[in-house]
Design an enzyme around this catalytic site. Structure first.
Site, PDB file in Angstrom:
ATOM      1  N   HIS A  52       0.800  -1.224   0.000  1.00  0.00           N
ATOM      2  CA  HIS A  52       0.000   0.000   0.000  1.00  0.00           C
ATOM      3  C   HIS A  52       0.833   1.274   0.000  1.00  0.00           C
ATOM      4  CE1 HIS A  52      -4.176  -1.394   0.461  1.00  0.00           C
ATOM      5  NE2 HIS A  52      -3.673  -2.401   1.136  1.00  0.00           N
ATOM      6  N   LYS A  91      -8.806  13.705   4.292  1.00  0.00           N
ATOM      7  CA  LYS A  91      -7.989  12.480   4.249  1.00  0.00           C
ATOM      8  C   LYS A  91      -7.047  12.506   5.452  1.00  0.00           C
ATOM      9  CE  LYS A  91      -6.502  13.615   0.172  1.00  0.00           C
ATOM     10  NZ  LYS A  91      -6.685  12.390  -0.592  1.00  0.00           N
ATOM     11  N   ARG A  92      -6.307  11.436   5.626  1.00  0.00           N
ATOM     12  CA  ARG A  92      -5.317  11.379   6.694  1.00  0.00           C
ATOM     13  C   ARG A  92      -4.307  12.517   6.506  1.00  0.00           C
ATOM     14  NH1 ARG A  92      -0.519   8.306   6.962  1.00  0.00           N
ATOM     15  NH2 ARG A  92      -1.059   7.318   4.971  1.00  0.00           N
ATOM     16  N   LYS A 106       0.736  13.912   1.423  1.00  0.00           N
ATOM     17  CA  LYS A 106      -0.594  14.204   0.876  1.00  0.00           C
ATOM     18  C   LYS A 106      -0.752  15.703   0.607  1.00  0.00           C
ATOM     19  CE  LYS A 106      -2.727  10.174   3.079  1.00  0.00           C
ATOM     20  NZ  LYS A 106      -3.231   9.437   1.908  1.00  0.00           N
ATOM     21  N   THR A 110      -8.648   6.279  -2.280  1.00  0.00           N
ATOM     22  CA  THR A 110     -10.033   5.854  -2.523  1.00  0.00           C
ATOM     23  C   THR A 110     -11.000   7.010  -2.305  1.00  0.00           C
ATOM     24  OG1 THR A 110     -10.143   4.986  -0.255  1.00  0.00           O
ATOM     25  CG2 THR A 110      -9.699   3.400  -2.015  1.00  0.00           C
ATOM     26  N   LYS A 136     -14.598   8.216  -4.325  1.00  0.00           N
ATOM     27  CA  LYS A 136     -15.885   8.563  -3.703  1.00  0.00           C
ATOM     28  C   LYS A 136     -16.389   9.911  -4.206  1.00  0.00           C
ATOM     29  CE  LYS A 136     -14.269   5.912   0.186  1.00  0.00           C
ATOM     30  NZ  LYS A 136     -13.331   5.973   1.311  1.00  0.00           N
TER      31      LYS A 136
END
Length: 787
Positions: free
Chosen positions: A329, A516-517, A522, A624, A628
Site C-alpha cells: 500500500h 484524508k489522513r 498528501k 479511494t 468517492k
C-alpha cells in the site's frame, strides 16, 4: 423480513420495559440491531456452512474502518425505507442513530478499503471473511482547541454493539516470550446486497487467562491483582499505539502477532474439523491476503503451527507460501515496516528463529538462480539488525500486488525492482475500489434516484459499469437536475457542519474539499499555501471575477506526528484570517472540521464540487477518497498520482484539473538537483506566501522564529538532517497548482458546462467499484468461486 415493528416492540419491552417511542437512541439502536440480527441469523448460518464446504479466502488487516452499521445494514437488506417509515409513525426520526459512534477501527484509506472489500465480497458471493482486532478505543476522537489537534479516547463501545457476537467457545490462546493471553472472537455479519449471502468479519479481543489474583488483592497488592488483566487488555486497547518509545514498539509487535496467531489457529481448527491432521491440502482450501505489512508475521506463524502438527520446515514453508499473498500500500520507506531483530527476540523469539530459516532459504534460492552478490544483498530479509517485512511478504507468498496502475509499475521499477526481476510472475495490479452501496446508494439517495431513472433500473448497485449509460444522457435537463441535487447536498452538509462544529458555512459557494489522513506527502500544506496566494490576490484586486469558495479540510494527524499537527494549526490560522477579513470573507472561507470519520465523509463526498488530491506524484499508492468524490460528481483537482491518473483516463482529462510534476519529472529533479530556495527567489509571490510561516502573519504560540511554523519553513527551504529541502516538492508544484485552481474556479461559473464535467465523472466511475476489484482478487489471486 417479518413484522419488524412487532418484533421491535417485543424486544423493547423485554429488554427495557419500555415502549419503542420511549427508548433512548442507544437503546433503540441495540433493540433494532437485535431484531435485525435475529432476522438474518438463518442466512448467516447457511452462508457459513457453504463457505466451509469450498475453497475460501481470508482478508488479514490491522484496520477495518466499518463506520456506522445500522444504516448500511438496513440498506443492504432493502428495508431502510420501510424501517424509516415505521419509526416515523412512532414519532422517531431515523437520524437519531447519528448519535451512535462509528466503529473507528481504522485510520484511513487502508481500513476503509478493507471494509469496502468485505461489502463487495458479500454482495458478489465471494467466500471471503475478514480477520482483525476489536480495538476498545479505536483510533482517537479529534478535538480542535485554539487551532490545535487534541486527542481523546474514542470509546465507541460505550453504547454497546449489537452487530458483534461474542464467540467465547472459539477463544484461543496466544503466547509471547513473557506473556500468554486469551484471544476472544467477536463476529460481525457483513450483509450482501440483493443476495442472501452473508460473510463474516471476525475481530479478536485480548483478555487475560486469569483476570484477577485474589491472593494478591487480599494482601492489599491491588495493582498486582489486576496486572495480568491490564497487560492483556492493552494489546487490543488502541489502534496504532504511539511507537516513539520502546514500550510502544513492543505493544505494536504484540498486536500484530496476536491477531495473526489467533486467526491462523482459527483457520486451522476449521480445517482440522474436516481433514484431521493431514495438512497437505491446506493451501488448496485456503487463501490469505495480507493487507499491507502489519499481518506479515502470519507467514512464520503458519510455519510454526504446521510444525507443531508434525510437519517439517520445508514442507510447512511451501504451504505457507502457496496460501499467502501480499498487498503493498505504500512506496514510503518509513511506512515499510522493519522490526529490530533484538525486539523480535524479546517478544516472539520462535517467530524470529523461523524468519531466520526463511531468510536463509531465500538466499539459497537466489544463489541457485544465479543471482549475484550485489543483488542478493538488496534482497536480504534480515539485513543487519533489521527484519524487512515487505521483503518477507514478497518472498514468502504467491502474489504481490500494487493498488493502482502507476503504483504497481513503481513497485516493479523501483521499490521491489530486484524481486520483480527474479519473480516477475508474482506481480499483479489490483486498482482499489469503493462500494457504491454505501458511497452512493446510501449517502446520496437523490443522485441514486436520478441514476436509476436514466439507467432504467437499480442494477448499478451490484454492477457499477452500468453507469456508462449516463454518457448518453447529458442533456440540459439532466444536468440541471444534477446541479439541483448537488445544491441540496451542500445545504445538508452546511447544516451538519453547523451541528458538529458550529461553523456557519454558506452553501451558495463552491465547496472545495480536502479530507484524508494528515501526512506531509498528501500535501494539505500546498492547498493551504494556494489559499494564501488567492487571498493576497483578492486583497489586491487581482481576482475580480473570483467565484466565492468555501475550502473544507478534514484530517487526523498521528498523535506523535508534530509536523502534521503544525499543518493543522497553520490551516486554522488561515481560517481565522480570511474568514474575518472584510475584504475577503464574502469570497473566501476556510474551515477545518474536527474528528473526520466515515459518517462525516458520507455527508462531505456528496456535497463537494472540487476534490483535492494533491499528493506528490508517485507517493499516493492509489487513494479511494478520490473515487468517492468522482462517483458523486465532483471534479478532481489533483496530481498525476495514484488512481487520479486512471480517473482522468476514464472520465477524460478535460473533465479534471490535473497539475504539477509527473513521476519522471520528480525523478529528474532528484537526479539533477532541486533548489526550492532558488525558486522562491525567482517568484516573489511564492516567497511571500511561504514566509507567512515566519513573518509574524500567524501565531503558532512559539517565540518568534522558534515555533512549529519556523520548523515547517526550515524544512521547506533548508531541509533537515533526515531529508533534503522541500522533500515533497510543494514549491515546485505550487505555481501550476494556483493557476489550475483559479481555472477550475472560473469554469464553475458556467453551471451547465461544469455540471456536465461532474456528470461525466459519475458516468465513468464504473471501474472504481470495489466489486470489480474483489472479483479480480477472487479470479486472479485467490482462485475462489463466486456468483
Amino acid at each position: 423480513m417479518g413484522n419488524i415493528m412487532e418484533k421491535l416492540e417485543i424486544t423493547a419491552q423485554e429488554a427495557y420495559c419500555k415502549k419503542v417511542e420511549e427508548l433512548t437512541p442507544s437503546e433503540l439502536h441495540l433493540a433494532l440491531g437485535k431484531v435485525v440480527m435475529g432476522e438474518i441469523a438463518p442466512n448467516w448460518a447457511k452462508s457459513k456452512a457453504k463457505h466451509n464446504s469450498e475453497r475460501r479466502a481470508y482478508y488479514f488487516s490491522a484496520e477495518f474502518l466499518m463506520g456506522r452499521m445500522m444504516y448500511n445494514n438496513l440498506y443492504c437488506l432493502g428495508i431502510l425505507d420501510e424501517v424509516t417509515k415505521l419509526l416515523k409513525k412512532k414519532g422517531i426520526d431515523i437520524n437519531v442513530f447519528e448519535e451512535i459512534d462509528d466503529a473507528a477501527l481504522g485510520n484511513g484509506g487502508l481500513g476503509r478499503l478493507a471494509a469496502c472489500y468485505l461489502d463487495s465480497a458479500a454482495t458478489q458471493e465471494v467466500p471471503l471473511d475478514g480477520y482483525g482486532i476489536r480495538y476498545k478505543y479505536g483510533l482517537f476522537k479529534q478535538l480542535i482547541k485554539d487551532g490545535y489537534q487534541v486527542e481523546i479516547a474514542d470509546n465507541w463501545q460505550r453504547f454497546k454493539d449489537p452487530w458483534c457476537v461474542r464467540r467465547e467457545d472459539e477463544a484461543v490462546t496466544v503466547s509471547f516470550k513473557d506473556q500468554t493471553v486469551k484471544a476472544v472472537p467477536y463476529d460481525m455479519a457483513v450483509i450482501g446486497c440483493k443476495t442472501d449471502n452473508i460473510n463474516t468479519l471476525r475481530l479478536w479481543q485480548a483478555e487475560a487467562v486469569n483476570e484477577f489474583d485474589f491472593t494478591a488483592f487480599n494482601n492489599t497488592e491491588y495493582d498486582r491483582a489486576v496486572k495480568e488483566k491490564n497487560d492483556a487488555e492493552n494489546i487490543s486497547k488502541v489502534l496504532y499505539p504511539n511507537d516513539n518509545k520502546y514500550e510502544g514498539k513492543v505493544l505494536r509487535l504484540k498486536q500484530q502477532y496476536f491477531f495473526c496467531s489467533a486467526s491462523l489457529q482459527d483457520i486451522m481448527r476449521r480445517y482440522k474439523a474436516k481433514h484431521g491432521t493431514d495438512f497437505s491440502h491446506f493451501a488448496e482450501e485456503n487463501a490469505i491476503q495480507l493487507n499491507d505489512t502489519h499481518p506479515v508475521s502470519c507467514v512464520p506463524e503458519l510455519v510454526r503451527l504446521l510444525q507443531l502438527e508434525g510437519m517439517g520446515f520445508d514442507e510447512a514453508f511451501e504451504i505457507a507460501r502457496k496460501t499467502c499473498s501480499y498487498t503493498n500500500h505504500t512506496v514510503l520507506s518509513e511506512a515499510l515496516e522493519k522490526w529490530s531483530a533484538d525486539l523480535m527476540t524479546q517478544v516472539i523469539p520462535e517467530i524470529y528463529d523461523i524468519i531466520c530459516l526463511i531468510a536463509n532459504k531465500c538466499q539459497e534460492e537466489l544463489i541457485a538462480k544465479g543471482i549475484n552478490n550485489e543483488m542478493r544483498a538488496k534482497m536480504r530479509i534480515i539485513d543487519g539488525n533489521a527484519v524487512h517485512m515487505a521483503r518477507l511478504a514478497t518472498y514468502a507468498g504467491t502474489y504481490v500486488n500494487g493498488v493502482a496502475q502507476l503504483h504497481t509499475e513503481i513497485l516493479k521499477a523501483d521499490l521491489l525492482k530486484e524481486w520483480y526481476q527474479v519473480y516477475p510472475e508474482r506481480f499483479l495490479n489490483k486498482t482499489n475500489g469503493i462500494t457504491q452501496r454505501r458511497w452512493l446508494g446510501l449517502c446520496n439517495p437523490e443522485l441514486s434516484e436520478l441514476i436509476t431513472d436514466k439507467v432504467g433500473s437499480d442494477d448499478w448497485l451490484i454492477d457499477l459499469s452500468k453507469l456508462s449509460v449516463l454518457n448518453d444522457c447529458l442533456d440540459a435537463r439532466t444536468i440541471n437536475k444534477f446541479n439541483k441535487i448537488k445544491a441540496k447536498k451542500k445545504v445538508q452538509l452546511a447544516e451538519y457542519i453547523k451541528k458538529m462544529d458550529g461553523f456557519d458555512v454558506n452553501p451558495d459557494t463552491i465547496f472545495d474539499v480536502q479530507v484524508k489522513r494528515l501526512h506531509e506527502y498528501k500535501r494539505q500544506l500546498i492547498n493551504a499555501f494556494s489559499i494564501m496566494a488567492i487571498y493576497f490576490r483578492i486583497k489586491e484586486g487581482k481576482l475580480p471575477n473570483w467565484t466565492p469558495t468555501t475550502f473544507i479540510f478534514g484530517a487526523k494527524a498521528a498523535p506523535g506526528y508534530a509536523r502534521a499537527k503544525a499543518i493543522i494549526k497553520y490551516i486554522t490560522e488561515i481560517a481565522n484570517l480570511v474568514n474575518n477579513d472584510p475584504d475577503t470573507k464574502d469570497k473566501l472561507q476556510v474551515y477545518f472540521i474536527s474528528n473526520y470519520n466515515v459518517s462525516y465523509a458520507e455527508k462531505i463526498v456528496v456535497a463537494a464540487d472540487i476534490s483535492e488530491q494533491t499528493s506528490t506524484a508517485g507517493l499516493e499508492a492509489s487513494g479511494t477518497g478520490n473515487m468517492k468524490f468522482m462517483l458523486n460528481g465532483a471534479v478532481t483537482l489533483g496530481t498525476w498520482d495514484g488512481a487520479n491518473i486512471e480517473i482522468a483516463e476514464c472520465a477524460g482529462v478535460e473533465n479534471e484539473y490535473i497539475f504539477g510534476a509527473r513521476v519522471e519529472d520528480i525523478d529528474r529533479l532528484k537526479k539533477e538537483g532541486y533548489n526550492p530556495a532558488g525558486l522562491l527567489e525567482q517568484n516573489p509571490e511564492l516567497k511571500r506566501v511561504i514566509n507567512t510561516l515566519i513573518d509574524g502573519t500567524f501565531d503558532d504560540d512559539g517565540a518568534q522564529g522558534e515555533g512549529s511554523f519556523r520548523e515547517l519553513h526550515h524544512a521547506l527551504t533548508k531541509g533537515t538532517h533526515w531529508h533534503d529541502p522541500d522533500h515533497y516538492f510543494l514549491i515546485q508544484d505550487l505555481p501550476d497548482y494556483i493557476e489550475t485552481k483559479i481555472r477550475a474556479n472560473a469554469d464553475y461559473a458556467d453551471r451547465k458546462e461544469f455540471g456536465k464535467k461532474c456528470l461525466l465523472n459519475v458516468a465513468n466511475a464504473g471501474k472504481f467499484s470495489s466489486d470489480r476489484a474483489i472479483l479480480e482478487y477472487a479470479n486472479e489471486i485467490w482462485h475462489v468461486s463466486h456468483k
